[in-house]
Write a protein that holds these residues in place. Structure first.
Motif, PDB file in Angstrom:
ATOM      1  N   UNK A 105      -4.908  12.459  -6.942  1.00  0.00           N
ATOM      2  CA  UNK A 105      -4.849  12.375  -5.645  1.00  0.00           C
ATOM      3  C   UNK A 105      -6.422  11.615  -5.228  1.00  0.00           C
ATOM      4  N   UNK A 106      -6.948  12.001  -6.100  1.00  0.00           N
ATOM      5  CA  UNK A 106      -8.719  11.376  -5.526  1.00  0.00           C
ATOM      6  C   UNK A 106      -8.815  10.085  -6.194  1.00  0.00           C
ATOM      7  N   UNK A 107      -7.554   9.074  -6.802  1.00  0.00           N
ATOM      8  CA  UNK A 107      -7.490   8.342  -7.494  1.00  0.00           C
ATOM      9  C   UNK A 107      -8.381   7.902  -8.904  1.00  0.00           C
ATOM     10  N   UNK A 108      -8.943   9.244  -8.995  1.00  0.00           N
ATOM     11  CA  UNK A 108      -9.355   9.293 -10.964  1.00  0.00           C
ATOM     12  C   UNK A 108      -8.436   9.535 -11.612  1.00  0.00           C
ATOM     13  N   UNK A 109      -8.948   8.037 -13.003  1.00  0.00           N
ATOM     14  CA  UNK A 109      -8.513   7.834 -13.984  1.00  0.00           C
ATOM     15  C   UNK A 109      -8.661   8.363 -14.656  1.00  0.00           C
ATOM     16  N   UNK A 155     -12.628   1.933  -8.717  1.00  0.00           N
ATOM     17  CA  UNK A 155     -14.009   3.413  -8.447  1.00  0.00           C
ATOM     18  C   UNK A 155     -12.624   3.948  -7.510  1.00  0.00           C
ATOM     19  N   UNK A 156     -13.151   6.054  -7.345  1.00  0.00           N
ATOM     20  CA  UNK A 156     -12.076   6.954  -7.292  1.00  0.00           C
ATOM     21  C   UNK A 156     -12.834   6.721  -5.400  1.00  0.00           C
ATOM     22  N   UNK A 157     -12.638   7.767  -4.829  1.00  0.00           N
ATOM     23  CA  UNK A 157     -12.429   8.172  -3.819  1.00  0.00           C
ATOM     24  C   UNK A 157     -13.966   8.337  -2.825  1.00  0.00           C
ATOM     25  N   UNK A 165     -20.015   7.607 -12.731  1.00  0.00           N
ATOM     26  CA  UNK A 165     -19.637   9.136 -12.821  1.00  0.00           C
ATOM     27  C   UNK A 165     -20.286   9.411 -14.373  1.00  0.00           C
ATOM     28  N   UNK A 166     -20.315   8.728 -15.153  1.00  0.00           N
ATOM     29  CA  UNK A 166     -20.889   9.488 -16.941  1.00  0.00           C
ATOM     30  C   UNK A 166     -21.918   9.608 -15.972  1.00  0.00           C
TER      31      UNK A 166
END
Length: 351
Positions: A105-109, A155-157, A165-166
């Motif tokens: 839901x937070x657009x994280x793949x 990109x995520x939210x 992010x890493x």
């Protein structure tokens, strides 16, 4: 003609039905999931690969299920770093192309979940902070090649790509890895420098001394003396190489990618050359007694040679664990993914 049209229509209808079924399974909320699917996600979270395999064999549709966060069991496996379950992706063929692009839901793949640092308990399975960072980079590189290329820069939210992010999540691990690597290199370099000093001095104070008339070593014609010279030279060169390796570790830039291969390989070569220098120094020391006491008191060099093995054994006992961990993490860990043996589907099933 009519039969051909009818056949085409039936095939098209079957295709639409299959797509609708897959879409329905994937989008089914976790609240409506069966008891077996809830068990599946619990097993995936704990890394119980055998149980997951048996459950999917009995209920093949479970492979499409998602949890409350819209994540498949493979996303859960990546999140918790369970390579056994993740490797099942290689056995489901093109179906993985429908599973790997899923996002929460937070657009994280899937690659975003590698970007998030693994739990400390999973990291502790690998000894050494630098090697833990290496394992995280191996995971990132593996999943990066698994997902669609367009998802690598998604990109995520929070507005972060997987790589960003890493970097953010592993900043502390990089700092700790740098400190661990420098401390290890510094301590080993002191030992290597000490060995180099000793064997360099021994090269000019050979057993038996020199002939005062021509300056040639007195025992130069003896085989044991030649062994001493060769062992002493190898020890000097090996310790010098070890110093250079550890020095290159200390002066490294410690970029994030350096922990993948560059730094571990330097540490491995440094430890290997240090071990070689210790062994050859011990050989040179032991042989020198055979040169001096080759007549009458042969028991003395034999006894000293036997005792001289102790430092080598101590090094093996104390440092072999670290050396093996570096080799395993650098080379053997590459085989964590893409297993040759299939566990989900048999090539020749027995009925």
């Amino acid at each position: 003609m009519f039969l051909s049209l009818l056949l085409c229509f039936m095939l098209f209808f079957e295709f639409v039905l299959d797509v609708h079924t897959i879409f329905t399974i994937i989008t089914t909320p976790a609240k409506k999931q069966t008891h077996s699917s809830r068990i599946l996600f619990l097993a995936a979270e704990t890394g119980n690969t055998k149980f997951v395999v048996e459950l999917i064999r009995r209920y093949p549709d479970l492979i499409w299920k998602v949890n409350d966060d819209k994540l498949s069991i493979f996303h859960i496996a990546v999140k918790h770093r369970h390579e056994g379950i993740y490797n099942l992706l290689y056995e489901i063929g093109s179906m993985k192309d429908l599973i790997t692009p899923l996002k929460d839901e937070k657009q994280n793949n899937m690659l975003h979940f590698v970007g998030k640092q693994a739990k400390r308990k999973r990291l502790e399975d690998v000894s050494g902070v630098a090697l833990q960072m290496q394992r995280e980079l191996l995971w990132f590189k593996e999943v990066e090649g698994m997902i669609p290329s367009s998802y690598k820069e998604r990109k995520n939210e929070d507005g972060l790509t997987p790589e960003e992010l890493f970097t953010k999540e592993h900043k502390q691990l990089v700092t700790e890895g740098e400190k661990w690597m420098k401390d290890t290199a510094s301590q080993c370099m002191v030992v290597a420098a000490l060995i180099a000093t000793i064997v360099f001095a021994a090269a000019f104070t050979v057993p038996g001394g020199y002939n005062q008339d021509n300056g040639v070593p007195i025992f130069r014609s003896k085989a044991t003396f030649m062994v001493f010279v060769v062992a002493d030279a190898i020890s000097l060169f090996a310790s010098s190489a070890s110093i250079l390796m550890f020095l290159s570790i200390l002066t490294s830039r410690y970029a994030q990618r350096d922990f993948l291969e560059s730094l571990p390989k330097k540490l491995m070569l440094g430890l290997a050359t240090l071990f070689l220098s210790i062994v050859t120094m011990t050989v040179a020391f032991s042989v020198s007694f055979f040169v001096l006491y080759h007549k009458g008191q042969i028991w003395m060099p034999i006894l000293i040679g036997a005792i001289a093995v102790m430092p080598v054994l101590l090094y093996v006992v104390l440092q072999f664990g670290l050396f093996f961990d570096v080799i395993r993490s650098t080379y053997i860990s590459r085989y964590l993914f893409k297993p040759k043996k299939q566990v989900l589907y048999y090539k020749n099933p027995k009925f």
